[in-house]
Every structure is written in structure tokens, then in C-alpha cells.
Design an enzyme around this catalytic site. Structure first.
Site, PDB file in Angstrom:
ATOM      1  CB  SER A  30      77.328  44.060 -61.631  1.00  0.00           C
ATOM      2  OG  SER A  30      77.180  45.047 -60.629  1.00  0.00           O
ATOM      3  CG  ASP A 212      73.438  43.519 -53.223  1.00  0.00           C
ATOM      4  OD1 ASP A 212      73.031  44.635 -53.645  1.00  0.00           O
ATOM      5  OD2 ASP A 212      74.256  42.831 -53.856  1.00  0.00           O
ATOM      6  CG  HIS A 215      74.045  44.243 -57.389  1.00  0.00           C
ATOM      7  ND1 HIS A 215      74.902  43.883 -56.363  1.00  0.00           N
ATOM      8  CD2 HIS A 215      74.809  44.428 -58.493  1.00  0.00           C
ATOM      9  CE1 HIS A 215      76.146  43.849 -56.831  1.00  0.00           C
ATOM     10  NE2 HIS A 215      76.109  44.178 -58.124  1.00  0.00           N
TER      11      HIS A 215
END
Length: 259
Positions: A30, A212, A215
């Protein structure tokens, strides 16, 4: 004054052979998937007209799962006028592999290392003579992350494992764990709680780099781009954009305009 090419001088029967742009593939989880707006855009601009930058990031994926995808999107056909050469590829996994045992994404550290080797040794990579750049997973910030699936100490072990594979295979390696931690005030061999853990004081630097706890923020992606440019210039100098040919000629040459 605008110029228009003389299309009558280029009949269909004399059309040039198709051309393909070499590719720079960003391969990972991600953190790669979310890289398009800053990191990916900057890389695209740097390689403009010389290579296509493609994002192949897969949110939630681990190195073994990513390898399975690689077999499906990275062709084993040789580069040709219809098959672009994958010239460069970043490999950036580990954030999910480092989840603690019992979490569905957890990958034992030796399997993680072997999956990185499998990616590098894939026959398509060999056929395309793809230059691999290994990216070491960044630290996590337990103060932000808000779950118990990842810890700063475990992620540090997976970063070390990735680093070991890079050294073993003699790959250009962008060590984000060390880069982020040095910025946060860590020094190698330092005693005391690991920065990013709740045993240490909350780090303002990690707070600015991680949105967070895992990320990346825009500032972190910009840092990754800046450091990747330095790495390519140092370790892969033949692959900097200014050393690569422009796929199509300058407009003056195209239109027959004197410089």
C-alpha cells in the site's frame, strides 16, 4: 508561428515501426500504491519521454503474495516493438510481512527473505535485464498506529532482513528504516528504548513522516524521491534520464525546423 508536419510525405505504407517506452515499475504494497501523487508524479516527471513509470502497488500485500502477482503482470516475453522492456523496478515489501504472529498478513522472516530473492531471480527480470532497487521497510510509530499488529522492534528486524538480502544479492538498496530513524534522532548502537516504540518518547519526526504510524505523508514521499534520485545517480548512473534516449525526437527534428 505554428508548424504542421507534411502528412502527405508519410503514406501509410511507409509508416514507421511501432515504438515502446521502457518501463520503470514501482512494485510493492500500500505504501507503493499510495505513492502516485508525490513520489510517482515526481519520478514520472524526471523520466518524461524516456520511460513510463508504472505503479504496481497492492494494498495489504506481503512479499510472497506480491511475488504471485509478479508472475501475472511481468511478462516472460522478450522486449520487442510490442513488448516494452521493464528496465527498472523498485521492490518495496515488509510493512505487512512484519505483522506479529497470529495476524493474517504475518510472514516468517526467512520466508520474507526468500520471497525477495524469488522476485529478484524471476525469469522475466532476468530476460529484461531489469535493474532492481530494493527498498527497506520504514519504521512504524506505535504512538500513532493504534493496534497491536505491528511493533517498532519487529519492524526493525524485517528492515534488517531486507538489508541483508540487498547485501547478499549486491542490489542498490534504499534503506528507509535507517533514513527515517536518523532523522528522528536515532544513532546506531544507541542504548535505550527504540524510537517509534511506546517505551520511547513520541517522535515529532515520525509524526511528520507517517500519516497513521505506517503509511507515508507527502513529506515522506518527497524524501523517498530525493533519496532515490541520489541512489540512481550513484549506483545506476547509466539509468539516469539524461543518459537515456528520448523515445521520439525533438519537435524541431520532427517538423524539419532548423534550430
Amino acid at each position: 508561428m505554428s508548424h504542421s508536419p507534411d502528412l502527405s510525405a508519410s503514406p501509410r505504407s511507409a509508416a514507421p515501426r511501432p515504438k515502446t517506452y521502457p518501463q520503470f515499475v514501482l512494485f510493492g504494497d500500500s505504501i507503493t500504491q499510495g505513492a502516485s501523487h508525490v513520489f510517482g508524479a515526481s519520478l514520472t516527471d524526471w523520466y518524461m519521454r524516456r520511460a513510463d513509470v508504472l505503479n504496481r502497488g497492492f494494498s495489504g500485500y506481503t512479499a510472497p503474495a506480491g511475488y504471485d502477482n509478479l508472475l501475472q503482470f511481468f511478462t516472460t516475453a522478450p522486449p520487442s516493438s510490442s513488448v516494452p522492456r521493464i528496465q527498472l523496478m523498485t521492490v518495496f515489501f515488509g510493512a505487512n510481512d512484519a505483522c506479529l504472529p497470529g495476524c493474517p498478513q504475518h510472514v516468517p522472516i526467512e520466508r520474507y527473505k526468500q520471497s525477495l530473492r524469488d522476485i529478484v531471480d524471476y525469469e522475466g527480470v532476468k530476460l529484461h535485464d531489469t535493474k532492481i532497487i530494493l527498498i527497506v521497510p520504514a519504521p512504524v510509530d506505535e504512538w500513532q498506529i493504534g493496534d497491536t499488529e505491528r511493533t517498532a522492534a519487529t519492524t526493525a528486524k524485517y528492515a534488517a532482513a531486507c538489508r541483508e538480502v540487498g547485501q547478499e544479492l549486491d542490489l542498490p538498496t534504499l534503506d528507509l528504516w535507517t533514513l527515517f530513524m536518523l532523522k528522528a534522532g536515532w544513532t546506531e548502537g544507541s542504548a535505550g528504548p527504540l524510537i517509534g516504540s511506546k517505551a520511547a518518547a513520541k517522535s515529532q519526526v515520525l509524526d511528520e513522516l507517517l500519516s497513521d504510524g505506517l503509511h507515508f505523508t507527502a513529506a515522506a514521499y518527497q524524501l523517498v524521491f530525493d533519496e532515490l534520485v541520489k541512489l540512481i545517480r550513484e549506483k545506476l548512473p547509466d539509468h539516469v534520464p539524461e543518459r537515456l534516449p528520448s523515445i521520439f525526437p525533438d519537435w524541431r527534428a520532427k517538423l524539419g525546423v532548423d534550430k
